[in-house]
Every structure is written in structure tokens, then in C-alpha cells.
Write an enzyme that holds these catalytic residues in place. Structure first.
Site, short mmCIF file in Angstrom:
data_model
loop_
_atom_site.label_atom_id
_atom_site.label_comp_id
_atom_site.label_asym_id
_atom_site.label_seq_id
_atom_site.Cartn_x
_atom_site.Cartn_y
_atom_site.Cartn_z
N HIS A 281 -7.64 9.63 -1.63
CA HIS A 281 -6.94 9.63 -0.34
C HIS A 281 -7.76 10.30 0.78
O HIS A 281 -7.79 9.79 1.90
CB HIS A 281 -5.59 10.33 -0.50
CG HIS A 281 -4.55 9.88 0.47
ND1 HIS A 281 -3.21 9.88 0.19
CD2 HIS A 281 -4.65 9.40 1.73
CE1 HIS A 281 -2.53 9.43 1.23
NE2 HIS A 281 -3.39 9.14 2.18
N TYR B 270 3.00 9.94 -0.61
CA TYR B 270 4.14 9.39 0.13
C TYR B 270 5.46 9.60 -0.61
O TYR B 270 6.53 9.39 -0.04
CB TYR B 270 3.97 7.88 0.38
CG TYR B 270 2.73 7.48 1.13
CD1 TYR B 270 1.92 8.41 1.78
CD2 TYR B 270 2.36 6.13 1.20
CE1 TYR B 270 0.77 8.01 2.45
CE2 TYR B 270 1.22 5.73 1.88
CZ TYR B 270 0.43 6.67 2.48
OH TYR B 270 -0.70 6.26 3.15
N ASP C 9 0.84 -1.20 0.00
CA ASP C 9 0.00 0.00 0.00
C ASP C 9 0.88 1.25 0.00
O ASP C 9 1.66 1.46 0.92
CB ASP C 9 -0.90 0.00 1.24
CG ASP C 9 -1.77 1.25 1.31
OD1 ASP C 9 -2.93 1.17 0.87
OD2 ASP C 9 -1.29 2.30 1.80
N LYS D 290 -2.89 5.81 -4.00
CA LYS D 290 -3.97 6.75 -3.69
C LYS D 290 -3.74 8.08 -4.40
O LYS D 290 -2.61 8.52 -4.58
CB LYS D 290 -4.03 7.00 -2.17
CG LYS D 290 -4.06 5.75 -1.33
CD LYS D 290 -4.07 6.06 0.15
CE LYS D 290 -3.71 4.84 0.97
NZ LYS D 290 -2.27 4.50 0.92
#
Length: 274
Positions: free
Chosen positions: A109, A51, A46, A76
Site C-alpha cells: 500500500h 479500508y 479495488d 493491498k
């Protein structure tokens, strides 16, 4: 994935109940961490555009030698990319960084309600899903009212709602809304960023089972039917977080953990994060 159960989503697709999360892992360390997880037996990874480590995930996947059909990869869409056309562009960028042709699960998200774009964003995800470019689509951090608004569009219902869930924040109303619509609850921060691991209720159960406190909390999630994505960069903890299926908590132990609810949110509130 040997020894790890799968959860069946509302479109018939299955995903491993335990995945490996890469939140806050620096890009330079991501490939090594994901490689360790894959070697330990994880098959679900994930990540997220926010990120900034999708390329590191992609590098680990390419080097792993694990057949693509054994992997389940989630990313996401970030808030600044919401809106129909922006979503399509952001998806192309994410799959390029991951080195994938087809993504397993794509999530919005955050709802960012003040932006007012999540329904148009969902329409774009549904378009990509109908084209076969994504095997399942879902949302993250959606409260019941956000989830119902998406369902009321009359198109594809989200397969997953990834929300913050741990013993101190159980979001029971959100979990009930998910279940009512056939949406799987996936827990992020399943250990409350380690904030519950020294609780006496947890440590006493861990001692009784000769397990780590983290394993006890993750097992609590598993027995309640959630998908979880614990994160670690420590090889031993990565392995321990997957070793959840050769012990079982009693009903009394489950109740003791349930009793730790205290509205202990560690992340932003979805109504206020825009």
C-alpha cells in the site's frame, strides 16, 4: 467486460482499464455498492486491508453470480503488516475475508521508507506470486527511487504502481519511471476527491460534449493510458463513471486539462508517510 478496454500487464495478464474503488465506503455499505457496480458492468474491484471492507467486497462477489474468471480483484497490504513473515500472514487474512483462493493483484500500500521493510515485503509478494496464489503483484504510492529499488532486486518487476494522479497532480516523473520499467500506472483519487470538477476548463469541456465533469476527467485518464478506480456510492454516478468509451477529447482539450497541474496532492506524500 463489455465495452471497457483492458490493459495488458508486464506478465501478460489483462485488467480492465476502469475499476470500482471502495476507499472510505463503510463495511456495512460495501456489499451494496459493489453489487451495484457489478450490475452496472464493472468487473474490477479495488479494496485494501486498511479500508476494513474486504469482507463486504467478498460478500458482494459471492452473491453476484459473476463467474470468477470474469472478475479482477485487487487488495493491498497495510503498513503495519510489512516484513516477510507478516506479509504472508496478512495475505492469508485478506484472501479469507474476500472469500478467494487466488487473488488477481496484490499491492504494497505504501513504501513507508522509514520502516525499511518494503524490500523484504516485496520478496514475500514474489514468493506468493511464484506459488500461483496471486496472478500479479505490484506497489502503491511508490516514488521512482522506491520502484527502482524493488526492480534492482532482480526478481519480479511490479506489474502496477497505483499512485495519486489527477489533473492537479500528474506525477509525471513517477509515471515516466513506471513506463521505463514496464509498470502500469493506476490512478487513485482520479477526480481529486471531486476537487477539479468545478474548474472552468473542465466544465466547459463537459458542456461541449454533453457529459459530466467527472466523465471528462476520467476520459482524460483513459486517453493517456492509465488504469482508473473511481469511487461512488450513488448508483447513477457509478454507471456514469463507466460510460467513457463513446466519446473522445480533442488534443486541445487534453492539453487544457494537462495545464491544470499545480502539485495539488490530496493524500500523504510517500516520503513522509510511515
Amino acid at each position: 467486460m463489455a465495452g471497457t478496454p483492458s490493459i495488458t500487464l508486464n506478465n501478460g495478464l489483462t485488467m480492465p482499464q476502469v475499476g470500482f474503488g471502495v476507499f472510505q465506503i463503510p463495511e456495512a455499505e460495501t456489499a451494496a455498492a459493489v453489487s451495484t457496480a457489478l450490475e452496472a458492468g464493472y468487473r474490477s474491484i479495488d479494496t485494501a486491508a486498511a479500508y476494513a471492507n474486504e469482507a463486504g467486497v467478498g460478500a458482494a462477489l459471492k452473491a453476484s453470480g459473476v463467474p470468477r474468471d470474469e472478475l479482477f480483484i485487487t487488495t493491498k497490504l497495510w503498513n503495519s503488516d510489512q516484513g516477510y513473515d507478516q506479509t504472508l500472514r496478512a495475505f492469508d487474512a485478506s484472501v479469507a475475508r474476500l472469500g478467494l483462493d487466488v487473488l488477481d493483484l496484490y499491492l504494497i500500500h505504501w513504501p513507508t521508507p522509514k520502516r525499511g521493510k518494503y524490500l523484504d515485503t516485496w520478496r514475500a509478494l514474489d514468493n506468493l506470486y511464484q506459488q500461483g496464489r496471486i496472478r500479479a503483484i505490484g506497489v502503491s504510492n511508490f516514488l521512482p527511487e522506491h520502484l527502482r529499488a524493488v526492480a534492482d532486486l532482480g526478481g519480479t518487476v511490479p506489474a502496477v504502481n497505483q499512485i495519486e494522479v489527477h489533473p492537479q497532480l500528474q506525477q509525471r516523473a513517477a509515471q515516466e519511471a513506471n513506463a521505463a520499467l514496464g509498470v502500469v500506472t493506476e490512478a487513485w483519487s482520479p477526480l481529486a476527491q471531486a476537487g477539479v470538477l468545478d474548474d472552468p476548463a473542465i466544465t466547459s469541456i463537459a458542456t461541449a460534449h454533453d457529459r459530466t465533469p467527472a466523465q471528462v476527467v476520467l476520459r482524460w485518464h483513459v486517453q493517456q493510458g492509465r488504469v482508473i478506480i473511481p469511487k461512488s456510492v450513488t448508483p447513477e454516478r457509478i454507471r456514469q463513471n463507466l460510460a467513457l468509451f463513446d466519446f473522445e477529447l480533442t488534443a486541445e482539450e487534453m492539453t487544457a486539462i494537462d495545464a491544470l497541474e499545480c502539485d495539488g496532492r490530496t493524500g500523504p506524500h510517500p516520503d513522509h508517510f510511515n
